[in-house]
Design a protein around this motif. Structure first.
Motif, PDB file in Angstrom:
ATOM      1  N   SER A   1       0.569  -7.205 -11.232  1.00  0.00           N
ATOM      2  CA  SER A   1       0.799  -6.132 -10.264  1.00  0.00           C
ATOM      3  C   SER A   1       0.680  -6.649  -8.837  1.00  0.00           C
ATOM      4  O   SER A   1       1.370  -6.188  -7.946  1.00  0.00           O
TER       5      SER A   1
ATOM      6  N   PRO B   1       2.504   5.564 -14.096  1.00  0.00           N
ATOM      7  CA  PRO B   1       3.611   5.193 -13.209  1.00  0.00           C
ATOM      8  C   PRO B   1       4.856   6.017 -13.527  1.00  0.00           C
ATOM      9  O   PRO B   1       5.015   6.478 -14.644  1.00  0.00           O
TER      10      PRO B   1
ATOM     11  N   GLY C   1       2.007  -0.922  -8.038  1.00  0.00           N
ATOM     12  CA  GLY C   1       1.138  -0.464  -9.109  1.00  0.00           C
ATOM     13  C   GLY C   1      -0.192   0.100  -8.668  1.00  0.00           C
ATOM     14  O   GLY C   1      -0.774   0.873  -9.384  1.00  0.00           O
ATOM     15  N   LEU C   2      -0.672  -0.275  -7.479  1.00  0.00           N
ATOM     16  CA  LEU C   2      -1.999   0.217  -7.111  1.00  0.00           C
ATOM     17  C   LEU C   2      -1.981   1.191  -5.949  1.00  0.00           C
ATOM     18  O   LEU C   2      -3.009   1.677  -5.538  1.00  0.00           O
TER      19      LEU C   2
END
Lengths: 266, 66
Positions: free
Chosen positions: B51, B66, B57-58
């Motif tokens: 990621s 997601p 992703g974060l």
């Protein structure tokens, strides 16, 4: 609770009402299971039928892993602020409170030894990053008439420089580690963190945790900063204070490290 | 998300995972369903590295799909 429960920590008894505002995995309420003078801190998993396979599958996405890790950590921190905590490994599940009570009873003596050993102590993390990958930007040296040979020589020189930088960084890290260990009761070395997780151009040469008397925490952090300031080219990062995650599996025998004081802490 | 903000967030999570996955008391008992840590370390660190490599992703809320 007869469904699946998630256990965060083992601790000395404290007022569970003080955790009224704290929520666990999936926002669940926290409750305690007691055996003699130890408690387990847990919450029910709200989804019926949640089991190991379901939780394991869930933890395979980073978002879920982060959510569970942060919830686990928040509960452990809250417990450590109120009592002495033995944090449990992530994702410890039992089928109901009675099974947790069984586990407390079976492990009672070990838990007491761990709790006595960790009372009044905190964990501080220290990560040291050295500029290992910077070294390959060095002077390419004199060129010859052969570009191919120049290239190979340059590669060779870069590799030597990188190895030299890594050795120097490792030696500096060992010195800092030894100096910090003088203030600690115990220490653990975690696996170095992967290069993609490090600051650009740097490599994690030390990823350590130190068990320190709570009242000596500031002194430890000051020492780490001073050592960092005296070691050019190295980045020293202190994290914590943490609940003593890295020290729960330790035998109860005291380490010979300086700064240790015998006796029970309450 | 700026590189600095990403760094801070990543570093905190990776430090947490160092502790939660590699250390911690194992509450023994034949009915314990503690997840095998070795598998999990591999899964999580691969996910973390992936990621970060993709810089995705974060940024979303923790716990969201997601």
């Amino acid at each position: 609770m007869t469904g699946t429960v998630y256990t965060y920590a083992v601790a000395r008894p404290f007022d569970p009402a003080s955790l009224a505002g704290v929520r666990g995995i999936d926002g669940a309420r926290i409750h305690l299971v007691r055996y003699r003078d130890v408690v387990a801190v847990l919450s029910a998993l709200p989804t019926p039928g949640v089991d190991e396979a379901a939780l394991r599958a869930r933890l395979e996405t980073l978002e879920e892993l982060e959510a569970v890790a942060r919830a686990h950590h928040a509960v452990v921190e809250a417990v450590a602020a109120r009592s002495v905590a033995l944090p449990l490994r992530l994702a410890t599940l039992h089928r109901g409170d009675a099974r947790v009570a069984d586990a407390l009873r079976q492990g009672y003596e070990g838990f007491c030894a761990g709790l006595d050993r960790l009372a009044g102590r905190v964990e501080l993390g220290v990560k040291i990053h050295g500029g290992v990958r910077d070294a390959c930007t060095a002077d390419p040296g004199p060129s010859t008439s052969s570009p191919g040979r120049d290239y190979l020589r340059r590669l060779h020189r870069q590799r030597r420089q990188r190895e030299g930088a890594r050795e120097r960084a490792g030696a500096a890290a060992r010195e800092i580690d030894a100096a910090l260990a003088e203030l600690a009761i115990d220490r653990r070395h975690h696996r170095p963190q992967a290069p993609p997780l490090c600051p650009a151009g740097r490599e994690n040469v030390l990823n350590a945790a130190y068990l320190v008397e709570r009242r000596r925490g500031e002194e430890f952090i000051e020492r780490a900063r001073a050592l960092a300031a005296h070691t050019p080219g190295m980045e020293v990062e202190v994290t914590g204070p943490w609940a003593p995650y890295s020290f729960v599996d330790t035998p109860s025998a005291p380490s010979p490290a300086a700064g240790h004081e015998d006796g029970r802490h309450t | 998300m700026s590189a600095a903000a990403l760094d801070r967030r990543e570093v905190a999570l990776v430090d947490l995972l160092d502790r939660l996955l590699a250390t911690g008391l194992v509450l023994t008992g034949d009915l314990t369903l503690a997840i095998a840590d070795v598998d999990l370390v591999h899964i999580s660190l691969r996910a973390l590295v992936t990621s970060i490599g993709a810089e995705v992703g974060l940024a979303g809320p923790a716990g969201g799909r997601p």
